[in-house]
Design an enzyme around this catalytic site. Structure first.
Site, PDB file in Angstrom:
ATOM      1  N   GLU A 291       0.991  -1.293  -0.004  1.00  0.00           N
ATOM      2  CA  GLU A 291      -0.103   0.001   0.084  1.00  0.00           C
ATOM      3  C   GLU A 291       0.797   1.336  -0.094  1.00  0.00           C
ATOM      4  OE1 GLU A 291      -3.177   0.030   3.005  1.00  0.00           O
ATOM      5  OE2 GLU A 291      -4.118  -1.783   2.029  1.00  0.00           O
TER       6      GLU A 291
ATOM      7  N   GLU B 127      -5.810  -7.914  -0.212  1.00  0.00           N
ATOM      8  CA  GLU B 127      -6.671  -7.524   1.077  1.00  0.00           C
ATOM      9  C   GLU B 127      -8.141  -6.961   0.725  1.00  0.00           C
ATOM     10  OE1 GLU B 127      -4.867  -4.640   3.656  1.00  0.00           O
ATOM     11  OE2 GLU B 127      -2.740  -5.409   3.366  1.00  0.00           O
TER      12      GLU B 127
END
Length: 298
Positions: free
Chosen positions: A141, A240
């Site tokens: 991320e 995710e």
């Protein structure tokens, strides 16, 4: 309160020894799960930690153990650089640092990350516990919509790829890397990546953080997930996702988990169907202290 290095090491090692056990992996298998994604920090390679940084020591022993259990049970393993040198997000505990600024996006920190990736790649291919590690994710991320990621795309991604390939060439093996897909909003990772052999892409899908936003009502969430097209670069893994609505409504009667089990079952199924149109998915997470099934697959 300052624990000191020895006490901090003891506290974390007690946690690592008990938080995920071999019985957790057995339970995952009984649920039909076949893959795990393991978040790690660069501080596992302890000589990368500077005098001004403070991290617990001894973690690599527990990663070895977990990888060995998972390999023996037939899991596919992804190891992900979740905590990058300098922190890839500011004020974000998931980087392991909660740093006031995102300090990762500079050559000095990239160099530390390359050293970590090369070291871990060599370990994966020389330590029998890591037999089933198929992907090494070079960064979890990155910042979204920030000019800071320009050097990540032009400098870090290509050299991280080359670092892993060089370590594999030295070990006379080939494996896979994972880059954050452009659909996440951190730029196109392939812009300067001229060789994409054995590269896969990671997408994280949380409707609570969606941009553009999704109307905050159960019907809209179901509709969005049923029609969700996460086509990006290929092969793509949704690495995710969760069942969490926005934090400001998550405990209201419309969204509270105890009163809305039927909705959450439907939303779980809708997401699964969408993400399995790609190369698969991994839920965040297996286990959490929140004891909330919206974040805890177990």
């Amino acid at each position: 309160m300052s624990l000191g290095q020895a006490n901090a090491n003891a506290a974390f090692q007690k946690h690592w020894a008990s938080w995920i056990t071999e019985s957790d992996l057995d339970l995952m298998r009984s649920y039909g799960l076949n893959s795990i994604r393991v978040p790690v920090g660069y501080w596992l390679k302890e000589d990368l930690v500077s005098d001004s940084e403070y991290f617990p020591q001894g973690g690599i022993e527990y990663l070895d153990r977990l990888a060995g259990w998972a390999s023996n049970k037939g899991f596919y393993i992804i190891i992900d650089l979740h905590g990058a040198p300098g922190a890839q997000w500011q004020n974000q505990p998931s980087t392991g640092q909660c740093a006031p600024t995102a300090g990762f996006y500079q050559t000095m920190e990239y160099e530390r990350a390359y050293e970590f990736l090369g070291w871990l790649t060599a370990r994966i291919h020389s330590n029998g516990n890591y037999t089933n590690v198929g992907m090494l994710e070079v960064l979890n991320e990155p910042l979204q919509g920030s000019s800071l990621t320009e050097s990540m795309i032009s400098e870090y991604y290509p050299k991280a790829y080359r670092t892993i390939r060089d370590a594999e060439d030295a070990a006379k093996v080939a494996a896979g890397d994972r880059l954050t897909d452009k659909s996440f909003g951190s730029g196109d990772p392939t812009t300067y990546l001229h060789n994409k052999t054995y590269v896969a892409y990671d997408d994280h899908r949380y409707l609570k953080y969606a941009n553009p936003p999704v109307d905050v009502n159960p019907s809209a969430y179901l509709d969005a997930s049923c029609s969700d097209n996460r086509d990006g670069d290929s092969p793509l893994v949704v690495g995710e996702w969760s069942l969490s609505p926005p934090s400001d409504v998550q405990d209201t009667p419309t969204w509270a988990p105890a009163q809305n089990v039927d909705f959450y079952k439907k939303w779980w199924a809708a997401q699964i169907l969408s993400y399995e149109a790609q190369q698969g998915w991994l839920f965040w997470s297996w286990k959490a202290e929140l004891n909330d099934y919206r974040w805890t697959y177990k």
